[in-house]
Each structure stands twice: as C-alpha cells, then as structure tokens.
Design a protein around this motif. Sequence first.
Motif, PDB file in Angstrom:
ATOM      1  N   ILE A   1       0.838  -1.206   0.000  1.00  0.00           N
ATOM      2  CA  ILE A   1       0.000   0.000   0.000  1.00  0.00           C
ATOM      3  C   ILE A   1       0.871   1.253   0.000  1.00  0.00           C
ATOM      4  CG2 ILE A   1      -1.666   1.328   1.344  1.00  0.00           C
ATOM      5  CD1 ILE A   1      -2.790  -1.364   2.332  1.00  0.00           C
ATOM      6  N   ILE A   2       1.926   1.242   0.827  1.00  0.00           N
ATOM      7  CA  ILE A   2       2.836   2.393   0.885  1.00  0.00           C
ATOM      8  C   ILE A   2       3.475   2.634  -0.480  1.00  0.00           C
ATOM      9  CG2 ILE A   2       5.043   3.193   1.831  1.00  0.00           C
ATOM     10  CD1 ILE A   2       4.248   1.776   4.453  1.00  0.00           C
ATOM     11  N   LEU A   3       3.910   1.568  -1.132  1.00  0.00           N
ATOM     12  CA  LEU A   3       4.559   1.708  -2.433  1.00  0.00           C
ATOM     13  C   LEU A   3       3.582   2.189  -3.498  1.00  0.00           C
ATOM     14  CD1 LEU A   3       6.830  -1.466  -2.401  1.00  0.00           C
ATOM     15  CD2 LEU A   3       7.548   0.915  -2.213  1.00  0.00           C
ATOM     16  N   ALA A   4       2.329   1.729  -3.442  1.00  0.00           N
ATOM     17  CA  ALA A   4       1.329   2.181  -4.413  1.00  0.00           C
ATOM     18  C   ALA A   4       1.087   3.680  -4.267  1.00  0.00           C
ATOM     19  CB  ALA A   4       0.028   1.411  -4.207  1.00  0.00           C
ATOM     20  N   LEU A   5       0.978   4.152  -3.034  1.00  0.00           N
ATOM     21  CA  LEU A   5       0.785   5.584  -2.797  1.00  0.00           C
ATOM     22  C   LEU A   5       2.013   6.382  -3.227  1.00  0.00           C
ATOM     23  CD1 LEU A   5      -0.930   5.462   0.715  1.00  0.00           C
ATOM     24  CD2 LEU A   5      -2.015   5.947  -1.493  1.00  0.00           C
ATOM     25  N   PHE A   6       3.191   5.813  -2.983  1.00  0.00           N
ATOM     26  CA  PHE A   6       4.426   6.501  -3.371  1.00  0.00           C
ATOM     27  C   PHE A   6       4.542   6.638  -4.884  1.00  0.00           C
ATOM     28  CE2 PHE A   6       8.819   6.018  -4.895  1.00  0.00           C
ATOM     29  CZ  PHE A   6       9.318   7.242  -4.475  1.00  0.00           C
TER      30      PHE A   6
ATOM     31  N   VAL B   1       2.192   7.003  -7.038  1.00  0.00           N
ATOM     32  CA  VAL B   1       1.337   8.120  -7.449  1.00  0.00           C
ATOM     33  C   VAL B   1       2.034   9.448  -7.154  1.00  0.00           C
ATOM     34  CG1 VAL B   1      -0.859   9.295  -7.058  1.00  0.00           C
ATOM     35  CG2 VAL B   1      -0.777   6.781  -7.142  1.00  0.00           C
ATOM     36  N   TRP B   2       2.561   9.584  -5.937  1.00  0.00           N
ATOM     37  CA  TRP B   2       3.243  10.830  -5.557  1.00  0.00           C
ATOM     38  C   TRP B   2       4.475  11.080  -6.430  1.00  0.00           C
ATOM     39  CZ3 TRP B   2       8.197  11.796  -3.698  1.00  0.00           C
ATOM     40  CH2 TRP B   2       8.421  13.101  -3.217  1.00  0.00           C
ATOM     41  N   HIS B   3       5.243  10.038  -6.696  1.00  0.00           N
ATOM     42  CA  HIS B   3       6.476  10.154  -7.476  1.00  0.00           C
ATOM     43  C   HIS B   3       6.185  10.624  -8.899  1.00  0.00           C
ATOM     44  CE1 HIS B   3      10.706   9.547  -7.938  1.00  0.00           C
ATOM     45  NE2 HIS B   3      10.591   8.588  -8.847  1.00  0.00           N
ATOM     46  N   ILE B   4       5.115  10.089  -9.499  1.00  0.00           N
ATOM     47  CA  ILE B   4       4.726  10.508 -10.852  1.00  0.00           C
ATOM     48  C   ILE B   4       4.273  11.960 -10.849  1.00  0.00           C
ATOM     49  CG2 ILE B   4       3.007  10.174 -12.679  1.00  0.00           C
ATOM     50  CD1 ILE B   4       3.109   7.162 -12.025  1.00  0.00           C
ATOM     51  N   LEU B   5       3.455  12.329  -9.864  1.00  0.00           N
ATOM     52  CA  LEU B   5       2.972  13.711  -9.775  1.00  0.00           C
ATOM     53  C   LEU B   5       4.103  14.690  -9.491  1.00  0.00           C
ATOM     54  CD1 LEU B   5      -0.331  13.219  -7.721  1.00  0.00           C
ATOM     55  CD2 LEU B   5      -0.104  13.648 -10.183  1.00  0.00           C
ATOM     56  N   ASP B   6       5.158  14.207  -8.867  1.00  0.00           N
ATOM     57  CA  ASP B   6       6.288  15.077  -8.531  1.00  0.00           C
ATOM     58  C   ASP B   6       7.252  15.244  -9.696  1.00  0.00           C
ATOM     59  OD1 ASP B   6       8.267  16.519  -7.213  1.00  0.00           O
ATOM     60  OD2 ASP B   6       9.172  14.727  -6.335  1.00  0.00           O
ATOM     61  N   LEU B   7       7.790  14.133 -10.208  1.00  0.00           N
ATOM     62  CA  LEU B   7       8.888  14.227 -11.175  1.00  0.00           C
ATOM     63  C   LEU B   7       8.519  13.894 -12.622  1.00  0.00           C
ATOM     64  CD1 LEU B   7      11.757  12.740  -8.974  1.00  0.00           C
ATOM     65  CD2 LEU B   7      11.427  15.120  -9.666  1.00  0.00           C
TER      66      LEU B   7
ATOM     67  N   TRP C   1      12.510  18.830   3.104  1.00  0.00           N
ATOM     68  CA  TRP C   1      12.525  17.775   4.115  1.00  0.00           C
ATOM     69  C   TRP C   1      11.470  16.716   3.818  1.00  0.00           C
ATOM     70  CZ3 TRP C   1       8.240  16.480   6.846  1.00  0.00           C
ATOM     71  CH2 TRP C   1       7.188  17.408   6.884  1.00  0.00           C
ATOM     72  N   TYR C   2      10.308  17.147   3.321  1.00  0.00           N
ATOM     73  CA  TYR C   2       9.244  16.164   3.085  1.00  0.00           C
ATOM     74  C   TYR C   2       9.531  15.304   1.848  1.00  0.00           C
ATOM     75  CZ  TYR C   2       7.528  19.772  -0.173  1.00  0.00           C
ATOM     76  OH  TYR C   2       7.425  20.704  -1.176  1.00  0.00           O
ATOM     77  N   GLY C   3      10.207  15.904   0.838  1.00  0.00           N
ATOM     78  CA  GLY C   3      10.584  15.113  -0.330  1.00  0.00           C
ATOM     79  C   GLY C   3      11.533  13.992   0.040  1.00  0.00           C
ATOM     80  N   ASN C   4      12.519  14.303   0.877  1.00  0.00           N
ATOM     81  CA  ASN C   4      13.462  13.287   1.341  1.00  0.00           C
ATOM     82  C   ASN C   4      12.780  12.243   2.226  1.00  0.00           C
ATOM     83  OD1 ASN C   4      16.031  14.225   0.249  1.00  0.00           O
ATOM     84  ND2 ASN C   4      15.755  15.994   1.567  1.00  0.00           N
ATOM     85  N   THR C   5      11.910  12.702   3.126  1.00  0.00           N
ATOM     86  CA  THR C   5      11.245  11.786   4.048  1.00  0.00           C
ATOM     87  C   THR C   5      10.370  10.783   3.312  1.00  0.00           C
ATOM     88  OG1 THR C   5      11.222  13.482   5.786  1.00  0.00           O
ATOM     89  CG2 THR C   5       9.696  11.636   6.030  1.00  0.00           C
ATOM     90  N   VAL C   6       9.530  11.278   2.415  1.00  0.00           N
ATOM     91  CA  VAL C   6       8.645  10.402   1.656  1.00  0.00           C
ATOM     92  C   VAL C   6       9.446   9.400   0.836  1.00  0.00           C
ATOM     93  CG1 VAL C   6       6.969  10.330  -0.238  1.00  0.00           C
ATOM     94  CG2 VAL C   6       6.739  12.041   1.564  1.00  0.00           C
ATOM     95  N   TYR C   7      10.474   9.888   0.148  1.00  0.00           N
ATOM     96  CA  TYR C   7      11.264   9.029  -0.735  1.00  0.00           C
ATOM     97  C   TYR C   7      12.019   7.956   0.044  1.00  0.00           C
ATOM     98  CZ  TYR C   7      14.221   7.865  -4.747  1.00  0.00           C
ATOM     99  OH  TYR C   7      14.855   7.211  -5.787  1.00  0.00           O
ATOM    100  N   ILE C   8      12.685   8.339   1.110  1.00  0.00           N
ATOM    101  CA  ILE C   8      13.497   7.380   1.863  1.00  0.00           C
ATOM    102  C   ILE C   8      12.627   6.337   2.553  1.00  0.00           C
ATOM    103  CG2 ILE C   8      15.059   7.124   3.837  1.00  0.00           C
ATOM    104  CD1 ILE C   8      16.320   9.791   3.016  1.00  0.00           C
ATOM    105  N   LEU C   9      11.499   6.748   3.122  1.00  0.00           N
ATOM    106  CA  LEU C   9      10.594   5.780   3.750  1.00  0.00           C
ATOM    107  C   LEU C   9      10.055   4.785   2.721  1.00  0.00           C
ATOM    108  CD1 LEU C   9       8.544   7.979   6.265  1.00  0.00           C
ATOM    109  CD2 LEU C   9      10.321   6.282   6.790  1.00  0.00           C
ATOM    110  N   ALA C  10       9.725   5.286   1.525  1.00  0.00           N
ATOM    111  CA  ALA C  10       9.223   4.408   0.468  1.00  0.00           C
ATOM    112  C   ALA C  10      10.304   3.421   0.017  1.00  0.00           C
ATOM    113  CB  ALA C  10       8.743   5.234  -0.715  1.00  0.00           C
ATOM    114  N   VAL C  11      11.537   3.890  -0.073  1.00  0.00           N
ATOM    115  CA  VAL C  11      12.638   3.015  -0.493  1.00  0.00           C
ATOM    116  C   VAL C  11      12.904   1.933   0.551  1.00  0.00           C
ATOM    117  CG1 VAL C  11      15.122   2.922  -0.929  1.00  0.00           C
ATOM    118  CG2 VAL C  11      13.727   4.683  -2.023  1.00  0.00           C
ATOM    119  N   LEU C  12      12.797   2.281   1.825  1.00  0.00           N
ATOM    120  CA  LEU C  12      12.959   1.271   2.879  1.00  0.00           C
ATOM    121  C   LEU C  12      11.857   0.217   2.788  1.00  0.00           C
ATOM    122  CD1 LEU C  12      13.934   3.536   5.917  1.00  0.00           C
ATOM    123  CD2 LEU C  12      15.445   2.071   4.554  1.00  0.00           C
ATOM    124  N   ALA C  13      10.624   0.662   2.521  1.00  0.00           N
ATOM    125  CA  ALA C  13       9.523  -0.281   2.332  1.00  0.00           C
ATOM    126  C   ALA C  13       9.778  -1.151   1.104  1.00  0.00           C
ATOM    127  CB  ALA C  13       8.208   0.475   2.183  1.00  0.00           C
TER     128      ALA C  13
END
Length: 244
Positions: free
Chosen positions: A138-143, A145-151, A177-189
């Motif tokens: 679920i976390i990766l699916a949400l990420f 969407v966010w990643h596409i909308l971002d980059l 800070w939020y870009g790094n937080t979202v990305y790193i948490l998603a990568v750990l997942a």
Amino acid sequence: MALATRTDRTERADGTGKRPSMTRTLWRSTVGKKTVMAVSGLIMLGYLVAHMLGNLKIFFGASEFNGYAHWLRTMGEPLLHYEWALWLVRIVLVAAVVLHGVCAYQLSRRDIAARPNRYVHRRPRASYATRTMRWGGIILALFIVWHILDLTTGTVHPGGFQPGHPYQNVLDTFSTWYGNTVYILAVLALGLHVRHGFWSAAQTLGVGSATRDRLLKTAANTLALVLTAGFVAVPVAVMTGVVS
C-alpha cells in the motif's frame, strides 16, 4: 517442478456445461494468482534495477543525467517514433503493477476468508518483511502516485517544475525535508518488499528447493540491500551537497 499440487474449483458461470478456458481456470486458482504475482513482480524488479542505474547517473553531472533522460525518449529510433518505446515500457509496467496489486488483494481476501477464527495455537513468528508485505504494498502504491505527480507531471513538484531538466527537478525535490522523508521511507519499504517477494517468487515458480534456499535468500537480501542503497544514495547526496 510443478507449480502446485492443488488448484481451486471454478464454477461454470455460463451454465452451458462447457469447461471454462484454461486462462480463466488459471486466473481463478490460487496458484494462478501467485504465478501472476511472481511474474509481474519480476518484471517490476527488472525495471527497478534499470531505474536505479539510471538514477545513479546524477553523480556524473547535469549533462549526463539530462542526456540519459533524453535518451529514454528517443530509444528505439528510427524504427520507433519519439517516446514510443518509453510508452511501451510504461504500459507493460502499469499492467504489471495492476495485476500484482489485484492478485495480492484477492489472495489476501481468500486468506482471511479461509481463517475466520483466531488460531488456537500461536503461529510461528514471521519475519518483519513478511508481516509488513501488505502494508508495504500500500505504501509503495501511494508513493508511485506521488512520485509521478512530482517528477513526471510536476503537479506537486516544489520550486517550479522544468520539463526537460530532470537534474534540476531532482535537486528541487530532495532540497525539501518532506521530499526526502517520503522518498526514503518508500525506499525502505521497497527493500523489505523485494527481500521477501524475490524469495516468494522463486518458490512459486518452482525454482526453490531445500538445497537452493540459502542461495535464494542471499540473493534476495543482496538485491534488497543494493536497491535500497542505490535509491537512497541520490537524496543523501543532494542533502549533503555531493550533488548540487
């Protein structure tokens, strides 16, 4: 080696007495859904490895990174038109993600339906990756969407999205800070998901055995570690000023 020794029963929906097609039977069966998950997971894993290698080009400067992004749109030319190959990759990837998610959901529902009551005896403690596979998905699916909308579309991009300038866009994202937080948490997942998913796919496709288990688990751990380190390296490099 056979994929499984048991398939689910399928009902004849049309009432004509005809046997359902092999494709429909496979799709309705538990082993069929696990096979679809395994194959689609391996397709996504191949993409992730290529994507990570492409991301690491950022360490060679803006010209190298932007040139790589341009090549993605021109690959296949002159046989294919501009961006055709890229769109083919996107279509295959979207199909893999959707099939993977649908099968995961349906298998989860079957698992819950088959065990409506709590176990009388405590089940053996599963690994952390196993217990978080569903939430990780679920976390990766949400990420995604966010990643596409971002980059890709720039819809939620900070600092003003610049089409054709991916190097600067990446710097903008990882300067927050939020870009790094979202990305790193998603990568750990992602790392946890790959660690368990690669080994599970091998078992489903009949590659696993008692003698190969250690090798497969080592390969799964190595892949997860390399992908996690490779993806995290980019935001860390931007945060520390290595890439600027």
